[in-house]
Design a protein around this motif. Structure first.
Motif, PDB file in Angstrom:
ATOM      1  N   ARG A  32      -1.081  -9.813  -0.072  1.00 17.08           N
ATOM      2  CA  ARG A  32      -2.517  -9.579  -0.241  1.00 17.08           C
ATOM      3  C   ARG A  32      -3.208  -9.183   1.059  1.00 17.08           C
ATOM      4  O   ARG A  32      -4.402  -8.863   1.042  1.00 17.08           O
ATOM      5  CB  ARG A  32      -3.195 -10.836  -0.804  1.00 17.08           C
ATOM      6  CG  ARG A  32      -2.844 -11.153  -2.233  1.00 17.08           C
ATOM      7  CD  ARG A  32      -3.852 -12.099  -2.882  1.00 17.08           C
ATOM      8  NE  ARG A  32      -4.012 -13.342  -2.160  1.00 17.08           N
ATOM      9  CZ  ARG A  32      -3.249 -14.416  -2.331  1.00 17.08           C
ATOM     10  NH1 ARG A  32      -2.237 -14.381  -3.191  1.00 17.08           N
ATOM     11  NH2 ARG A  32      -3.480 -15.518  -1.649  1.00 17.08           N
ATOM     12  N   HIS A  33      -2.483  -9.211   2.164  1.00 15.66           N
ATOM     13  CA  HIS A  33      -3.133  -8.993   3.460  1.00 15.66           C
ATOM     14  C   HIS A  33      -2.657  -7.737   4.176  1.00 15.66           C
ATOM     15  O   HIS A  33      -2.870  -7.603   5.381  1.00 15.66           O
ATOM     16  CB  HIS A  33      -2.921 -10.218   4.356  1.00 15.66           C
ATOM     17  CG  HIS A  33      -3.475 -11.477   3.776  1.00 15.66           C
ATOM     18  ND1 HIS A  33      -3.028 -12.732   4.135  1.00 15.66           N
ATOM     19  CD2 HIS A  33      -4.447 -11.678   2.843  1.00 15.66           C
ATOM     20  CE1 HIS A  33      -3.683 -13.653   3.441  1.00 15.66           C
ATOM     21  NE2 HIS A  33      -4.554 -13.027   2.658  1.00 15.66           N
ATOM     22  N   VAL A  34      -2.012  -6.838   3.471  1.00 12.20           N
ATOM     23  CA  VAL A  34      -1.567  -5.583   4.066  1.00 12.20           C
ATOM     24  C   VAL A  34      -2.047  -4.416   3.209  1.00 12.20           C
ATOM     25  O   VAL A  34      -2.392  -4.586   2.040  1.00 12.20           O
ATOM     26  CB  VAL A  34      -0.022  -5.537   4.197  1.00 12.20           C
ATOM     27  CG1 VAL A  34       0.469  -6.566   5.194  1.00 12.20           C
ATOM     28  CG2 VAL A  34       0.652  -5.738   2.850  1.00 12.20           C
ATOM     29  N   LYS A  35      -2.070  -3.224   3.815  1.00 20.16           N
ATOM     30  CA  LYS A  35      -2.520  -2.037   3.091  1.00 20.16           C
ATOM     31  C   LYS A  35      -1.591  -1.733   1.926  1.00 20.16           C
ATOM     32  O   LYS A  35      -0.375  -1.771   2.069  1.00 20.16           O
ATOM     33  CB  LYS A  35      -2.569  -0.831   4.036  1.00 20.16           C
ATOM     34  CG  LYS A  35      -3.693  -0.877   5.059  1.00 20.16           C
ATOM     35  CD  LYS A  35      -3.705   0.384   5.888  1.00 20.16           C
ATOM     36  CE  LYS A  35      -4.852   0.372   6.900  1.00 20.16           C
ATOM     37  NZ  LYS A  35      -4.875   1.619   7.719  1.00 20.16           N
ATOM     38  N   SER A  36      -2.197  -1.435   0.785  1.00 13.46           N
ATOM     39  CA  SER A  36      -1.384  -1.156  -0.392  1.00 13.46           C
ATOM     40  C   SER A  36      -2.141  -0.265  -1.364  1.00 13.46           C
ATOM     41  O   SER A  36      -3.351  -0.076  -1.260  1.00 13.46           O
ATOM     42  CB  SER A  36      -0.997  -2.462  -1.090  1.00 13.46           C
ATOM     43  OG  SER A  36      -2.153  -3.094  -1.624  1.00 13.46           O
ATOM     44  N   LYS A  37      -1.396   0.261  -2.318  1.00 12.26           N
ATOM     45  CA  LYS A  37      -1.968   0.982  -3.445  1.00 12.26           C
ATOM     46  C   LYS A  37      -1.522   0.265  -4.707  1.00 12.26           C
ATOM     47  O   LYS A  37      -0.319   0.098  -4.942  1.00 12.26           O
ATOM     48  CB  LYS A  37      -1.485   2.441  -3.477  1.00 12.26           C
ATOM     49  CG  LYS A  37      -2.024   3.309  -2.353  1.00 12.26           C
ATOM     50  CD  LYS A  37      -1.527   4.736  -2.523  1.00 12.26           C
ATOM     51  CE  LYS A  37      -2.075   5.640  -1.424  1.00 12.26           C
ATOM     52  NZ  LYS A  37      -1.596   7.048  -1.567  1.00 12.26           N
ATOM     53  N   LYS A  38      -2.488  -0.157  -5.505  1.00  8.58           N
ATOM     54  CA  LYS A  38      -2.177  -0.845  -6.753  1.00  8.58           C
ATOM     55  C   LYS A  38      -2.476   0.076  -7.931  1.00  8.58           C
ATOM     56  O   LYS A  38      -3.483   0.790  -7.921  1.00  8.58           O
ATOM     57  CB  LYS A  38      -3.010  -2.118  -6.891  1.00  8.58           C
ATOM     58  CG  LYS A  38      -2.710  -3.182  -5.840  1.00  8.58           C
ATOM     59  CD  LYS A  38      -3.550  -4.427  -6.065  1.00  8.58           C
ATOM     60  CE  LYS A  38      -3.240  -5.498  -5.017  1.00  8.58           C
ATOM     61  NZ  LYS A  38      -4.060  -6.711  -5.207  1.00  8.58           N
ATOM     62  N   THR A  39      -1.604   0.028  -8.914  1.00 10.19           N
ATOM     63  CA  THR A  39      -1.804   0.849 -10.109  1.00 10.19           C
ATOM     64  C   THR A  39      -1.821  -0.028 -11.353  1.00 10.19           C
ATOM     65  O   THR A  39      -0.948  -0.891 -11.527  1.00 10.19           O
ATOM     66  CB  THR A  39      -0.692   1.905 -10.248  1.00 10.19           C
ATOM     67  OG1 THR A  39      -0.723   2.780  -9.108  1.00 10.19           O
ATOM     68  CG2 THR A  39      -0.877   2.736 -11.518  1.00 10.19           C
TER      69      THR A  39
END
Length: 255
Positions: free
Chosen positions: A106-113
């Motif tokens: 939850r604390h790093v850059k991400s892309k959620k789909t």
């Protein structure tokens, strides 16, 4: 010789029908609770997972992410096989692997789909009752698609957030938002850098209102500008929502 602690990441798929959501609750089974129980039994130590997305009761997943620390000598990639023997049949770990000790989903850059699926036909289909939202009124997919275009980009999504959410900012970026129909199923697919509480379900509820003609596509910018939950559509039911997966930039760079 001291045992070395390692951090393991799980990719978790589940049918959320029989669970009170991801996060542990005093009364009721949860996905997190089942993972903690099964991992603790398997590895012989108390395990507490940290999840990427705290999905609500009834929400499904093809690829939620969780991490935990362990001193067990079992290779990380083997844990998924052993763990699945101890989990209920509606929860299946798709992959397990080691990640850096400071990695937190939850604390790093991400892309959620996510995908929200609507069964749009005259009568219910009992075989799709658990993973689609049945809506009998005809929905105009072209209008829904036009409305969706206004939501792409970086905006303040306060109008599309539950009033109970506690966040520092309601600004989020949507990278892609598509609306497609195949036979009787309308699929709203959305990818972003993060989502507010109930945001995807409120977007789905709003696009349904557009599909019925109650809202016009060009009203979406007004709804965004208002920063008022009352301006957007209803929160669509949980069982139509599925988390598809999460992409982590940092992990891809290190792999």
């Amino acid at each position: 010789m001291e045992d070395t602690k390692k951090r393991v990441m799980l990719i978790v798929a589940y049918d959320g029908t029989n669970y009170c959501g991801w996060q542990i609750q005093p009364n009721g089974n949860t996905i997190e609770g089942e993972l903690n129980r099964a991992l603790s039994e398997l590895l012989g130590e108390k395990i507490i997972v940290s999840g990427a997305s705290r999905t609500d009761a009834g929400v499904h997943s093809c690829g939620n992410v969780a991490v935990f620390d362990t001193i067990a000598r079992m290779p990380a990639e083997k844990i998924s096989y052993a763990l699945n023997q101890r989990l209920p049949e509606d929860i299946v770990v798709q992959c397990s692997q080691t990640v850096p000790p400071d990695f937190h989903p939850r604390h790093v850059k991400s892309k959620k789909t996510y995908e929200y699926r609507i069964l749009n036909r005259e009568f219910r289909d009992p075989n799709r009752r658990l993973d689609t939202y049945f809506y009998y009124r005809h929905l105009d997919v072209h209008a829904m698609r036009e409305a969706a275009g206004y939501l792409v980009g970086e905006h303040d999504f306060k109008s599309f957030c539950s009033i109970h959410a506690r966040v520092e900012t309601t600004v989020r970026r949507i990278y892609a938002l598509t609306v497609d129909k195949k036979e009787d199923i309308i699929t709203i697919r959305i990818t972003g850098n993060g989502f507010l509480y109930n945001m995807v379900r409120i977007i789905a509820g709003t696009l349904i209102r557009v599909g019925t003609g109650e809202y016009k596509p060009e009203q979406i910018p007004e709804i965004l500008a208002a920063k008022d939950r009352e301006m957007a559509g209803p929160t669509a039911p949980a069982h139509g929502l599925t988390m598809i997966g999460i992409e982590y930039e940092d992990l891809e760079e290190k792999s």
